[in-house]
Design a protein around this motif. Structure first.
Motif, PDB file in Angstrom:
ATOM      1  N   MET A   1     -27.641   9.389  10.850  1.00 15.02           N
ATOM      2  CA  MET A   1     -26.651   9.199  11.904  1.00 15.02           C
ATOM      3  C   MET A   1     -27.310   9.532  13.234  1.00 15.02           C
ATOM      4  O   MET A   1     -27.876  10.610  13.401  1.00 15.02           O
ATOM      5  N   THR A   2     -27.185   8.607  14.169  1.00 12.77           N
ATOM      6  CA  THR A   2     -27.748   8.834  15.500  1.00 12.77           C
ATOM      7  C   THR A   2     -26.801   9.698  16.323  1.00 12.77           C
ATOM      8  O   THR A   2     -25.634   9.890  15.968  1.00 12.77           O
ATOM      9  N   PHE A   3     -27.299  10.177  17.440  1.00 15.72           N
ATOM     10  CA  PHE A   3     -26.478  10.968  18.356  1.00 15.72           C
ATOM     11  C   PHE A   3     -25.303  10.130  18.868  1.00 15.72           C
ATOM     12  O   PHE A   3     -24.181  10.624  18.968  1.00 15.72           O
ATOM     13  N   ASP A   4     -25.563   8.846  19.178  1.00 16.83           N
ATOM     14  CA  ASP A   4     -24.493   7.946  19.615  1.00 16.83           C
ATOM     15  C   ASP A   4     -23.409   7.828  18.543  1.00 16.83           C
ATOM     16  O   ASP A   4     -22.216   7.848  18.851  1.00 16.83           O
ATOM     17  N   ASP A   5     -23.845   7.691  17.299  1.00 16.30           N
ATOM     18  CA  ASP A   5     -22.884   7.593  16.185  1.00 16.30           C
ATOM     19  C   ASP A   5     -22.048   8.865  16.064  1.00 16.30           C
ATOM     20  O   ASP A   5     -20.840   8.802  15.819  1.00 16.30           O
TER      21      ASP A   5
ATOM     22  N   ARG B   1     -19.497   8.866  18.832  1.00 16.95           N
ATOM     23  CA  ARG B   1     -18.420   7.907  18.508  1.00 16.95           C
ATOM     24  C   ARG B   1     -17.473   8.510  17.472  1.00 16.95           C
ATOM     25  O   ARG B   1     -16.256   8.417  17.614  1.00 16.95           O
ATOM     26  N   LEU B   2     -18.039   9.097  16.435  1.00 17.97           N
ATOM     27  CA  LEU B   2     -17.227   9.700  15.383  1.00 17.97           C
ATOM     28  C   LEU B   2     -16.336  10.807  15.953  1.00 17.97           C
ATOM     29  O   LEU B   2     -15.127  10.844  15.688  1.00 17.97           O
ATOM     30  N   LEU B   3     -16.920  11.696  16.739  1.00 15.55           N
ATOM     31  CA  LEU B   3     -16.142  12.792  17.321  1.00 15.55           C
ATOM     32  C   LEU B   3     -15.062  12.271  18.268  1.00 15.55           C
ATOM     33  O   LEU B   3     -13.943  12.788  18.287  1.00 15.55           O
ATOM     34  N   HIS B   4     -15.382  11.231  19.021  1.00 14.52           N
ATOM     35  CA  HIS B   4     -14.417  10.664  19.964  1.00 14.52           C
ATOM     36  C   HIS B   4     -13.254   9.987  19.210  1.00 14.52           C
ATOM     37  O   HIS B   4     -12.094  10.187  19.567  1.00 14.52           O
ATOM     38  N   VAL B   5     -13.565   9.252  18.175  1.00 13.51           N
ATOM     39  CA  VAL B   5     -12.518   8.595  17.379  1.00 13.51           C
ATOM     40  C   VAL B   5     -11.678   9.638  16.646  1.00 13.51           C
ATOM     41  O   VAL B   5     -10.440   9.530  16.594  1.00 13.51           O
ATOM     42  N   LEU B   6     -12.328  10.654  16.087  1.00 17.03           N
ATOM     43  CA  LEU B   6     -11.573  11.723  15.427  1.00 17.03           C
ATOM     44  C   LEU B   6     -10.652  12.437  16.414  1.00 17.03           C
ATOM     45  O   LEU B   6      -9.494  12.736  16.096  1.00 17.03           O
TER      46      LEU B   6
ATOM     47  N   GLY C   1     -19.899  11.921  27.205  1.00 18.70           N
ATOM     48  CA  GLY C   1     -21.186  11.889  26.503  1.00 18.70           C
ATOM     49  C   GLY C   1     -21.468  10.530  25.893  1.00 18.70           C
ATOM     50  O   GLY C   1     -22.598  10.029  25.963  1.00 18.70           O
ATOM     51  N   LEU C   2     -20.461   9.927  25.334  1.00 21.80           N
ATOM     52  CA  LEU C   2     -20.614   8.606  24.722  1.00 21.80           C
ATOM     53  C   LEU C   2     -20.946   7.554  25.777  1.00 21.80           C
ATOM     54  O   LEU C   2     -21.863   6.736  25.587  1.00 21.80           O
ATOM     55  N   ALA C   3     -20.233   7.578  26.895  1.00 16.98           N
ATOM     56  CA  ALA C   3     -20.497   6.614  27.964  1.00 16.98           C
ATOM     57  C   ALA C   3     -21.924   6.769  28.484  1.00 16.98           C
ATOM     58  O   ALA C   3     -22.629   5.769  28.709  1.00 16.98           O
ATOM     59  N   ARG C   4     -22.351   7.997  28.664  1.00 22.07           N
ATOM     60  CA  ARG C   4     -23.715   8.237  29.161  1.00 22.07           C
ATOM     61  C   ARG C   4     -24.748   7.798  28.129  1.00 22.07           C
ATOM     62  O   ARG C   4     -25.759   7.189  28.491  1.00 22.07           O
ATOM     63  N   ALA C   5     -24.515   8.120  26.860  1.00 18.99           N
ATOM     64  CA  ALA C   5     -25.487   7.776  25.816  1.00 18.99           C
ATOM     65  C   ALA C   5     -25.628   6.263  25.658  1.00 18.99           C
ATOM     66  O   ALA C   5     -26.723   5.755  25.436  1.00 18.99           O
TER      67      ALA C   5
END
Length: 159
Positions: free
Chosen positions: A1-5, A8-13, A69-73
């Motif tokens: 799992m990448t940092f981006d993934d 995404r997972l944390l944001h969706v959760l 963090g997701l937008a920046r990544a």
């Protein structure tokens, strides 16, 4: 799992926790209120206040952090129209959520007082409950709109 993934997972959760906890709280509080039994309302109200503190408040804080963090990544500019609109809707939903938290505490306390006095719920309870109930609709609509914006990422020009 990448940092981006992971982001995404944390944001969706976080989004799922916000929506799911909000829907659950609304359901259980509405069902308790329908009984008109101060003991039940006081008990459920206490659980609702704890759930809002533990789950909703935590997600409210973490959601913008994971989103940033997701937008920046990924490389999305924070001035992207759908991101700006999502943030505006997030603030809009929060403006309804903050008074709801205070109202839930008051509803719980009014029900507890009715239990102690062996009295029916006071008229203030019903007034506050109607406000609490009404605040849920624009807040939920805003959260659903944010879900759509996150999924569709429409090309929106704001500036």
């Amino acid at each position: 799992m990448t940092f981006d993934d992971l982001l995404r997972l944390l944001h969706v959760l976080g989004a799922a926790v916000l929506f799911g906890t909000g829907a659950g709280i609304a359901f259980f509080m509405a069902m308790a209120e329908r009984t008109r039994d101060p003991r039940i309302i006081a008990h459920v109200g206490g659980i609702v206040v704890v759930a809002d503190t533990v789950f909703t408040a935590t997600a409210v804080v973490l959601q913008p952090l994971t989103g940033y963090g997701l937008a920046r990544a990924i490389g999305w500019p924070l001035t992207e129209g759908w991101i700006v609109l999502s943030l505006a809707l997030y603030v809009f939903a929060g403006l309804f959520w903050l008074p709801v938290v205070w109202i839930q505490i008051r509803l719980r306390d009014l029900a507890k007082q009715a239990v102690v006095r062996k009295a029916p719920l006071p008229p203030a309870f019903d007034r506050l409950y109607r406000i609490w109930f009404a605040c849920g609709f624009p807040a939920f609509a805003a959260v659903i709109a944010i879900f759509w914006l996150m999924l569709a990422k429409p090309d929106i020009t704001l500036f």
